[in-house]
Design a protein around this motif. Structure first.
Motif, PDB file in Angstrom:
ATOM      1  N   THR A   1     119.776  74.708 -23.828  1.00  0.00           N
ATOM      2  CA  THR A   1     121.212  74.759 -24.117  1.00  0.00           C
ATOM      3  C   THR A   1     121.828  76.044 -23.578  1.00  0.00           C
ATOM      4  N   ALA A   2     121.112  77.160 -23.734  1.00  0.00           N
ATOM      5  CA  ALA A   2     121.607  78.439 -23.207  1.00  0.00           C
ATOM      6  C   ALA A   2     121.741  78.393 -21.685  1.00  0.00           C
TER       7      ALA A   2
ATOM      8  N   GLU B   1     118.416  85.165 -22.578  1.00  0.00           N
ATOM      9  CA  GLU B   1     117.967  85.761 -23.838  1.00  0.00           C
ATOM     10  C   GLU B   1     119.133  86.349 -24.618  1.00  0.00           C
TER      11      GLU B   1
ATOM     12  N   TRP C   1     123.746  83.737 -30.328  1.00  0.00           N
ATOM     13  CA  TRP C   1     123.831  82.554 -31.192  1.00  0.00           C
ATOM     14  C   TRP C   1     123.060  82.753 -32.488  1.00  0.00           C
TER      15      TRP C   1
ATOM     16  N   PHE D   1     116.812  74.916 -27.535  1.00  0.00           N
ATOM     17  CA  PHE D   1     117.649  76.115 -27.681  1.00  0.00           C
ATOM     18  C   PHE D   1     117.798  76.840 -26.342  1.00  0.00           C
ATOM     19  N   THR D   2     116.685  77.030 -25.641  1.00  0.00           N
ATOM     20  CA  THR D   2     116.732  77.693 -24.332  1.00  0.00           C
ATOM     21  C   THR D   2     117.454  76.834 -23.308  1.00  0.00           C
TER      22      THR D   2
ATOM     23  N   LYS E   1     121.047  83.485 -26.287  1.00  0.00           N
ATOM     24  CA  LYS E   1     120.293  82.990 -27.443  1.00  0.00           C
ATOM     25  C   LYS E   1     120.365  83.962 -28.612  1.00  0.00           C
ATOM     26  N   ASN E   2     120.214  85.240 -28.336  1.00  0.00           N
ATOM     27  CA  ASN E   2     120.267  86.239 -29.410  1.00  0.00           C
ATOM     28  C   ASN E   2     121.638  86.298 -30.058  1.00  0.00           C
TER      29      ASN E   2
ATOM     30  N   ASN F   1     116.232  73.429 -32.379  1.00  0.00           N
ATOM     31  CA  ASN F   1     116.739  74.747 -32.755  1.00  0.00           C
ATOM     32  C   ASN F   1     115.705  75.829 -32.443  1.00  0.00           C
ATOM     33  N   SER F   2     116.064  77.084 -32.740  1.00  0.00           N
ATOM     34  CA  SER F   2     115.144  78.199 -32.523  1.00  0.00           C
ATOM     35  C   SER F   2     114.232  78.369 -33.735  1.00  0.00           C
TER      36      SER F   2
ATOM     37  N   CYS G   1     111.519  74.314 -27.337  1.00  0.00           N
ATOM     38  CA  CYS G   1     111.203  75.422 -26.431  1.00  0.00           C
ATOM     39  C   CYS G   1     109.691  75.596 -26.245  1.00  0.00           C
TER      40      CYS G   1
END
Length: 221
Positions: free
Chosen positions: A57-58, A72, A78, A54-55, A75-76, A116-117, A141
């Motif tokens: 990808t960001a 951050e 998304w 996830f990180t 991510k938030n 994923n997160s 992550c």
């Protein structure tokens, strides 16, 4: 395929839940909202993201599209865009719930290894009331390298207290299949509409290939 196995580890998106359609929509909505031209071949673009955490990808989005937001914040954003969909629109893959029931009754350890997160994993598991099935949930992550590195699968096996060679992995994309194989685990590839163009490669890499989890249940009768 479950013979001589003590644990089953699932990838999440496209494997345990039918959610890959949602991420295509989110990518388009996210980029359009920032006035960024959508990649001409969105499928090739999403294939490029395969296996990234996830990180990671960001970070990729920020660099590729020169997005000024912090990692951050991306991510938030998304997570906010995805939470409702995971709560109300993302179904389990066919037979997944029944397979989890069977595995629990037969005393298998069950885990998740996902790109994923943690927040979104918990959201969709809660929506389907299946949180209690999983003894360990690991995201990319939380480990040094994402898929196709074996790290996330090795960490989940460690958390479950099961040797890698005693684990069976379910995965929907080649990078994930490679991660499981490199961890020394047996891997079953799961059919998914959004990776069907990779079916030949998936069959070549995996130990088994299934259309749905009912095939596994029938094998165990």
């Amino acid at each position: 395929m479950l013979e001589n196995r003590k644990a089953v580890i699932f990838d999440l998106d496209g494997t345990l839940v039918d959610s890959m359609w949602m991420w295509r929509e989110i990518d388009i909505e996210f980029l359009s909202g920032k006035g960024i031209v959508i990649p001409e071949d969105i499928q090739d673009f999403q294939d490029e993201l395969e296996g990234m955490g996830f990180t990671e990808t960001a970070v990729f989005f920020k660099k590729r599209f020169r997005i000024p937001d912090s990692i951050e914040d991306i991510k938030n954003t998304w997570i906010l865009m995805a939470e409702d969909k995971y709560s109300t629109q993302v179904p389990l893959k066919p037979g997944a719930g029944e397979l989890l029931d069977m595995l629990k009754k037969r005393n298998f350890q069950i885990g998740i290894s996902s790109s994923n997160s943690t927040e979104l994993i918990r959201t969709v598991l809660k929506a389907h009331e299946i949180e209690d099935y999983f003894g360990c949930i690991t995201t990319c992550c939380q480990v040094p390298a994402g898929k196709p590195a074996p790290d996330v699968y090795l960490e989940t096996a460690k958390g479950l207290g099961i040797a890698p060679e005693d684990c069976l992995v379910f995965e929907d994309v080649p990078m994930g299949i490679l991660a499981g194989k490199r961890a020394g685990m047996k891997v079953c590839a799961v059919d998914d509409k959004f990776s069907r163009n990779q079916e030949k490669e998936k069959r070549k890499l995996a130990d088994w290939y299934i259309q749905d989890y009912y095939e596994v249940l029938r094998e165990c009768l």
